[in-house]
Write an enzyme that holds these catalytic residues in place. Structure first.
Site, PDB file in Angstrom:
ATOM      1  CG  HIS A 199      39.451  42.511  43.140  1.00 44.35           C
ATOM      2  ND1 HIS A 199      38.859  41.261  43.182  1.00 44.35           N
ATOM      3  CD2 HIS A 199      40.181  42.537  42.005  1.00 44.35           C
ATOM      4  CE1 HIS A 199      39.212  40.564  42.114  1.00 44.35           C
ATOM      5  NE2 HIS A 199      40.011  41.318  41.382  1.00 44.35           N
ATOM      6  CG  HIS A 215      38.110  47.101  38.948  1.00 41.77           C
ATOM      7  ND1 HIS A 215      38.720  46.718  40.126  1.00 41.77           N
ATOM      8  CD2 HIS A 215      38.590  46.267  37.989  1.00 41.77           C
ATOM      9  CE1 HIS A 215      39.529  45.709  39.885  1.00 41.77           C
ATOM     10  NE2 HIS A 215      39.465  45.410  38.597  1.00 41.77           N
ATOM     11  CD  GLU A 271      42.730  48.179  43.051  1.00 45.46           C
ATOM     12  OE1 GLU A 271      43.507  49.119  43.316  1.00 45.46           O
ATOM     13  OE2 GLU A 271      42.993  47.300  42.195  1.00 45.46           O
ATOM     14  CB  THR A 319      46.921  48.462  42.464  1.00 46.57           C
ATOM     15  OG1 THR A 319      45.954  47.416  42.280  1.00 46.57           O
ATOM     16  CG2 THR A 319      46.803  49.049  43.860  1.00 46.57           C
ATOM     17  CB  CYS A 369      50.799  46.820  42.250  1.00 42.70           C
ATOM     18  SG  CYS A 369      50.418  45.627  40.964  1.00 42.70           S
ATOM     19  CB  SER A 411      41.829  40.364  34.243  1.00 40.07           C
ATOM     20  OG  SER A 411      43.139  40.767  34.597  1.00 40.07           O
ATOM     21  CB  SER A 412      41.779  46.062  35.791  1.00 38.91           C
ATOM     22  OG  SER A 412      42.331  47.328  35.491  1.00 38.91           O
ATOM     23  CG  ASN A 413      46.510  42.482  35.629  1.00 38.46           C
ATOM     24  OD1 ASN A 413      47.305  41.784  35.014  1.00 38.46           O
ATOM     25  ND2 ASN A 413      45.628  41.966  36.462  1.00 38.46           N
ATOM     26  CB  SER A 438      44.367  37.254  37.943  1.00 40.88           C
ATOM     27  OG  SER A 438      43.918  37.908  36.777  1.00 40.88           O
TER      28      SER A 438
END
Length: 314
Positions: free
Chosen positions: A74, A124, A126, A167, A197, A225-227, A269
């Site tokens: 991150h 977060h 990142e 991202t 990303c 996990s954000s994504n 991830s």
């Protein structure tokens, strides 16, 4: 019940690289290896690395002077980098190169004194690392999470402004926020290409297709996990039930009421090993066939740091 697998799913190049850095550091230097923050946001992965001798910490103050420390995928702020240098820590940087690209945009704005707006999720890691690239007191960096936050920004319409994004955001939400920013600040500058990303983009597009075919979408990924969260949200927005899970034991029988087709994807991830464990568990609940959707082939690869790469070749 039928299982349909999204494609692409699971590990991205940045996650692969980050995990490899920890594994190679352990192999070459031996335990303990300190890692600032979870190297990637997946409980299964982190527990596996912990068993091999990685020690996960939130602050460098928990790391002994002169020890080896790895920065997570991150990224970290310039202040954290300086602290590591001051304390003579041996650093291996697992920051995703696509996050580093955003860091460079912020650092450039800071050097120029351009006021920067970061679209991202407060708290977060990142976001904390990205905002920590800005040091010019004559400018400033401001965080917004959604369109409504724009009204609270202190900048004037004619200020010299630029924006960047985390991202791992929702493509739809971010596009809406960027459009609103440009409406309020017509001269605002931004990246030539979206900072979100390739892996986040590809997995969200794959979930759009998966949701059209599913009665329930299971997203393999951890709650931090954000994504992975964005994938579950996207399926729900499309009118399909969704669940986020990172352990086969999380599965509950009542999820499958009136469900004939289960769609499965995995955050960037989440390892394929965990996906397969969940599929095995689903078979106990009556899943009896598996289909994998066609999808984009991902061939992105990021090298590990040179010191580890040389050892890897030898």
């Amino acid at each position: 019940m039928k299982i349909i697998l999204a494609n692409p799913r699971g590990f991205c190049a940045g996650v692969d690289r980050a995990i490899s850095i920890v594994e190679l550091a352990l192999e070459i230097h031996g335990a303990p290896i300190y890692v600032r923050h979870e190297v990637v946001h997946n409980r299964f992965v982190v527990n596996g690395l912990r068993e091999r001798g990685a020690i996960f910490v939130e602050e460098l103050s928990e790391v002994p002077d002169g020890a080896i420390v790895i920065f997570s995928a991150h990224g970290v702020s310039q202040a954290v980098r300086q602290e590591a240098k001051d304390r003579n820590l041996k650093v291996f940087d697992a920051t995703c190169p696509l996050v580093t690209k955003v860091h460079m945009q912020v650092a450039r704005a800071s050097r120029k004194g351009t006021k920067a707006i970061l679209i991202g999720h407060k708290g977060h890691p990142e976001v904390e690392g990205t905002m920590g690239q800005y040091s010019n007191e004559d400018g400033g960096i401001f965080l917004i999470e959604k369109v409504e936050d724009i009204a609270r920004l202190p900048m004037q319409e004619n200020d010299n402004l630029t924006f960047m994004t985390q991202t791992t955001l929702s493509l739809d939400d971010t596009a809406e926020t960027i459009a609103a920013l440009k409406e309020k600040y017509p001269a605002i500058q931004g990246p030539h290409k979206n900072d979100i990303c390739y892996a986040t983009t590809n997995r969200q597009e794959a979930v759009r297709e998966l949701a059209k075919l599913s009665d329930l979408v299971l997203v393999v990924g951890s709650k931090n996990s954000s994504n992975s969260n964005r994938l579950a949200e996207l399926a729900s927005r499309m009118g399909v039930k969704s669940q986020l899970l990172d352990d086969p034991a999380d599965i509950q029988a009542d999820w499958f009421n009136d469900v004939k087709t289960i769609g499965i994807t995995a955050g960037a991830s989440a390892p394929e090993e965990l996906v397969q464990s969940i599929i095995s568990r689903l078979k106990r609940f009556g899943a009896n066939s598996i289909e994998e959707l066609q999808g984009l082939e991902e061939n992105m690869f990021f090298e590990v740091p040179k010191e580890l790469r040389i050892k890897e070749v030898n």
